[in-house]
Design a protein around this motif. Structure first.
Motif, short mmCIF file in Angstrom:
data_model
loop_
_atom_site.label_atom_id
_atom_site.label_comp_id
_atom_site.label_asym_id
_atom_site.label_seq_id
_atom_site.Cartn_x
_atom_site.Cartn_y
_atom_site.Cartn_z
N THR A 132 81.20 29.56 113.52
CA THR A 132 80.99 28.20 113.98
C THR A 132 81.71 27.96 115.34
N ASN A 156 77.65 24.60 120.48
CA ASN A 156 77.19 25.78 119.84
C ASN A 156 75.81 26.32 119.50
N HIS A 211 79.97 16.29 106.19
CA HIS A 211 81.15 16.00 107.31
C HIS A 211 81.33 14.54 107.74
N LYS A 265 69.77 23.74 118.62
CA LYS A 265 70.45 22.27 118.88
C LYS A 265 69.96 22.01 120.50
N ARG A 277 72.95 33.43 109.00
CA ARG A 277 74.27 33.11 109.50
C ARG A 277 74.90 34.09 110.21
N PHE A 291 85.32 15.05 113.96
CA PHE A 291 84.35 15.50 114.79
C PHE A 291 82.93 14.69 114.53
N ILE A 342 82.92 24.57 120.62
CA ILE A 342 82.69 24.67 119.15
C ILE A 342 81.46 23.25 119.24
N ARG A 349 75.87 32.64 118.83
CA ARG A 349 77.01 31.97 119.60
C ARG A 349 77.87 32.71 120.31
N LEU A 356 79.59 14.85 116.82
CA LEU A 356 78.66 15.77 116.28
C LEU A 356 77.08 15.02 116.38
P1 DAT Z 1 78.41 25.56 110.75
O1 DAT Z 1 77.58 24.64 112.08
O2 DAT Z 1 78.73 26.90 111.26
O3 DAT Z 1 77.68 25.63 109.33
P2 DAT Z 1 80.06 23.54 110.05
O4 DAT Z 1 78.76 22.86 108.86
O5 DAT Z 1 81.49 23.49 109.23
O6 DAT Z 1 79.60 24.80 110.66
O7 DAT Z 1 80.19 22.26 110.85
C1 DAT Z 1 78.83 21.68 111.55
C2 DAT Z 1 78.90 21.44 113.04
O8 DAT Z 1 80.02 20.45 113.24
C3 DAT Z 1 79.44 22.92 113.68
O9 DAT Z 1 78.10 23.57 114.09
C4 DAT Z 1 80.02 22.33 114.95
C5 DAT Z 1 80.86 20.89 114.27
N1 DAT Z 1 82.17 21.23 113.94
C6 DAT Z 1 82.51 21.79 112.88
N2 DAT Z 1 83.96 21.99 112.91
C7 DAT Z 1 84.46 21.30 113.69
C8 DAT Z 1 85.70 21.08 114.43
N3 DAT Z 1 86.95 21.53 113.76
N4 DAT Z 1 85.59 20.74 115.73
C9 DAT Z 1 84.73 20.11 116.21
N5 DAT Z 1 83.42 20.40 115.93
C10 DAT Z 1 83.13 20.94 114.70
#
Ligand code: DAT
Ligand code: MG
Length: 149
Positions: A91, A112, A52, A9, A85, A57, A109, A102, A61
């Motif tokens: 995460t 990350n 998402h 990222k 993973r 968020f 978060i 991470r 994001l």
């Molecule tokens: P991952 O990146 O581990 O697959 P994810 O798909 O649940 O996690 O979420 C995508 C991204 O969104 C993650 O890397 C960071 C952000 N994110 C996830 N949950 C969040 C939260 N509760 N608050 C803020 N950012 C969040």
């Protein structure tokens, strides 16, 4: 052979972590079959993270992922989706174990450092968003007979 989609990222690029992160995946034994430095557009970021959409968020994001260049890659190897993973860690970096990317390189978060697809199906979808079929290379490395039995 299984494939996954990985993104370093914008914070990972800005913090000079590209080489260190790629080295971890190379050292593990995964093969890089595609890789590029690119600027993600909002449209692309929204497609990538469409699961998402609507979450609190989501907008931050998308701002984050589009805030600077990223490195995207496709890695190939035995059980590479789950393996990456695990190497990426939880995460939320606050919960990521030391020794994970991470866990070693992040605190928040929303910063990350790394993305890895969460399933074989997600990997296929994400690879097709970021790469053309002809960008995925077929080749073998001589080290692989020492990595696979
Ligand atoms: P991952 O990146 O581990 O697959 P994810 O798909 O649940 O996690 O979420 C995508 C991204 O969104 C993650 O890397 C960071 C952000 N994110 C996830 N949950 C969040 C939260 N509760 N608050 C803020 N950012 C969040
Ligand atoms: Mg995810």
């Amino acid at each position: 052979m299984e494939r996954t989609f990985v993104m370093i990222k914008p914070d990972g690029v800005q913090r000079n972590l590209i080489g260190k992160i790629i080295s971890r995946f190379e050292d593990k034994g995964y093969r890089i079959v595609a890789m590029k430095l690119m600027q993600v557009t909002r449209d692309l970021a929204e497609r990538h993270y469409e699961e998402h959409r609507g979450k609190p968020f989501f907008e931050s994001l998308i701002d984050y992922i589009t805030s600077g260049p990223v490195v995207v890659m496709v890695l190939e190897g035995k059980d590479v989706v789950a393996g990456v993973r695990k190497m990426n860690g939880a995460t939320n970096p606050a919960e990521a174990a030391p020794g994970t990317i991470r866990g070693d390189y992040a605190l928040d978060i929303g910063r990350n450092v790394i993305h890895g697809a969460d399933s074989v199906e997600s990997a296929q979808r994400e690879i097709s968003i970021y790469f053309k079929e002809e960008e995925l290379l077929n080749y073998e490395k001589v080290t692989e007979k020492w990595i696979y039995e």
